[in-house]
Scaffold this motif. Structure first.
Motif, PDB file in Angstrom:
ATOM      1  N   GLN A  16     -41.861 -57.663 -22.027  1.00 38.48           N
ATOM      2  CA  GLN A  16     -41.415 -57.612 -20.633  1.00 38.48           C
ATOM      3  C   GLN A  16     -41.361 -56.169 -20.131  1.00 38.48           C
ATOM      4  O   GLN A  16     -41.805 -55.866 -19.002  1.00 38.48           O
ATOM      5  CB  GLN A  16     -40.035 -58.255 -20.496  1.00 38.48           C
ATOM      6  N   GLN A  28     -43.920 -65.781 -24.176  1.00 40.78           N
ATOM      7  CA  GLN A  28     -42.898 -66.112 -23.183  1.00 40.78           C
ATOM      8  C   GLN A  28     -42.887 -65.096 -22.047  1.00 40.78           C
ATOM      9  O   GLN A  28     -42.631 -65.435 -20.883  1.00 40.78           O
ATOM     10  CB  GLN A  28     -41.530 -66.147 -23.856  1.00 40.78           C
ATOM     11  N   ALA A  29     -43.181 -63.839 -22.385  1.00 40.06           N
ATOM     12  CA  ALA A  29     -43.121 -62.774 -21.371  1.00 40.06           C
ATOM     13  C   ALA A  29     -44.241 -62.866 -20.345  1.00 40.06           C
ATOM     14  O   ALA A  29     -44.035 -62.583 -19.163  1.00 40.06           O
ATOM     15  CB  ALA A  29     -43.172 -61.409 -22.065  1.00 40.06           C
ATOM     16  N   GLY A  42     -45.920 -65.526 -19.283  1.00 36.28           N
ATOM     17  CA  GLY A  42     -45.911 -66.690 -18.402  1.00 36.28           C
ATOM     18  C   GLY A  42     -47.327 -67.153 -18.117  1.00 36.28           C
ATOM     19  O   GLY A  42     -48.098 -67.452 -19.024  1.00 36.28           O
ATOM     20  N   LYS A  43     -47.693 -67.157 -16.847  1.00 41.53           N
ATOM     21  CA  LYS A  43     -49.033 -67.614 -16.442  1.00 41.53           C
ATOM     22  C   LYS A  43     -50.002 -66.456 -16.218  1.00 41.53           C
ATOM     23  O   LYS A  43     -51.146 -66.667 -15.787  1.00 41.53           O
ATOM     24  CB  LYS A  43     -48.926 -68.462 -15.173  1.00 41.53           C
ATOM     25  N   LYS A  44     -49.555 -65.255 -16.498  1.00 36.15           N
ATOM     26  CA  LYS A  44     -50.440 -64.097 -16.344  1.00 36.15           C
ATOM     27  C   LYS A  44     -51.592 -64.189 -17.358  1.00 36.15           C
ATOM     28  O   LYS A  44     -51.412 -64.689 -18.464  1.00 36.15           O
ATOM     29  CB  LYS A  44     -49.685 -62.778 -16.569  1.00 36.15           C
ATOM     30  N   LYS A  79     -55.003 -70.270 -26.943  1.00 36.12           N
ATOM     31  CA  LYS A  79     -53.922 -69.530 -26.289  1.00 36.12           C
ATOM     32  C   LYS A  79     -53.805 -68.107 -26.825  1.00 36.12           C
ATOM     33  O   LYS A  79     -53.309 -67.221 -26.123  1.00 36.12           O
ATOM     34  CB  LYS A  79     -52.601 -70.283 -26.481  1.00 36.12           C
TER      35      LYS A  79
END
Length: 350
Positions: A241, A265-266, A268-270, A291
């Motif tokens: 993050q 988790q950091a 996201g959808k980026k 992924k």
């Protein structure tokens, strides 16, 4: 028995004397043979007894709670249980001073025949390992390098009974090549990388990063941010993050599997490409699903098994295992991609 080979002829003596002499000679010959048979049986008996001799092992863990270390310990315990041996665990919980003190205790207590060490800082345990060997303990090093040279799996302490390790510089080289490949295939130009250390000051991380930098030299890959995960997804999340906040255009993150789990988790959808090392079940599944771009395999359970086998064999036979790198025979040199992920099985959860 061929009596004729034991009986001597006495042509000048009477028949009774000849018979008596023959009887005595045969008795003597038979006695010699019985003695040899008894000696052979005794030696075989001792060898058989030694082959199943209980071996008491002190197991010095980096940190039992670590998800990478737990399967390593479980595999070693399974070997001990199946070989009439026992393991006493010493958990340093990431404290190198505590681990050195534990090594001294295991050496001086007289309760152990062998010691398995998983160093937190390899060079810090050298004198303690030397003392243990001098005291007659069979010492097997496992997982981390015990010495200054982090580019080899060969033992660096005289008298070591086994050295079951991965090679840090090889991980760095494979990571660098994998990241370069990912940047090319994903058309990341410029390729801006966030690099996640585990413990930045550790010799392990420094060796991996140095080899990584050498592998990406001359390529479009550029490390624009750094963070530390301390082998945990939670701190990997925080570090990722922070890196993304400082460099919103960062398009690839590389680090150990635990750190990358946090990075997942950091982001996201980026659209950020992920490259890990560790070969965990989570990592391999992430690669198979597309992924994660790739992963560099490690085999902690195999290390635990091989280290325990080496320790038991050393106590019972005196044999030395030498340098053993469990990942050396993996497909594609242990580099996991979507094309070959089905050929790998994770030995730890991640």
């Amino acid at each position: 028995m061929d009596i004729s080979r034991c009986v001597r002829r006495h042509p000048s003596a009477g028949a009774a004397l000849a018979v008596l002499a023959a009887a005595l000679t045969v008795a003597a010959c038979g006695s010699s043979g019985d003695s040899g048979s008894s000696s052979s049986t005794s030696t075989a008996g001792k060898a058989a007894a030694n082959a199943n001799k209980p071996v008491r092992i002190a197991y010095l863990s980096f940190a039992v709670a670590n998800s990478y270390d737990a399967p390593m310990l479980a595999a070693a315990q399974a070997v001990a249980k199946g070989n009439n041996s026992s393991i006493k665990v010493f958990d340093a919980n990431n404290d190198p001073k505590k681990q050195f003190a534990q090594l001294q205790t295991a050496t001086s207590s007289g309760d152990y025949d062998a010691i398995i060490v998983q160093p937190i800082f390899g060079t810090g345990l050298i004198t303690g390992v030397q003392d243990a060997i001098s005291a007659g303990k069979k010492v097997v090093n496992m997982d981390q390098i015990l010495g200054k040279d982090l580019s080899t799996d060969q033992p660096q302490v005289d008298g070591l009974s086994g050295n079951v390790v991965f090679v840090p510089t090889e991980i760095g080289t494979k990571l660098g090549k994998l990241v370069t490949q990912a940047c090319q295939e994903k058309s990341l130009d410029p390729c801006k990388v966030g690099y996640l250390f585990d413990i930045k000051a550790s010799a392990l991380d420094l060796a991996i990063k140095k080899s990584f930098d050498e592998a990406i030299a001359g390529s479009p890959v550029k490390v624009v941010a750094q963070g530390e995960s301390f082998f945990t997804p939670a701190l990997g999340l925080k570090a990722a993050q922070n890196m993304l906040q400082a460099h919103s255009d960062m398009n690839l993150i590389v680090g150990s599997d635990q750190g990358i789990e946090g990075a997942v988790q950091a982001i996201g959808k980026k659209k950020v490409v992920l490259v890990g090392y560790g070969g965990s079940s989570t990592g391999i599944q992430g690669v198979a699903a597309g992924k994660w771009y790739g992963d560099v395999a490690q085999l902690p359970a195999s290390e635990g098994r091989l280290a325990a086998e080496a320790a038991i064999k050393a106590v019972r036979t005196g044999a030395k295992a030498g340098g053993v790198n469990p990942v050396a025979d993996l497909p594609a040199e242990g580099v996991v991609t979507k094309d070959n992920a089905d050929q790998f099985t994770g030995e730890w959860p991640g």
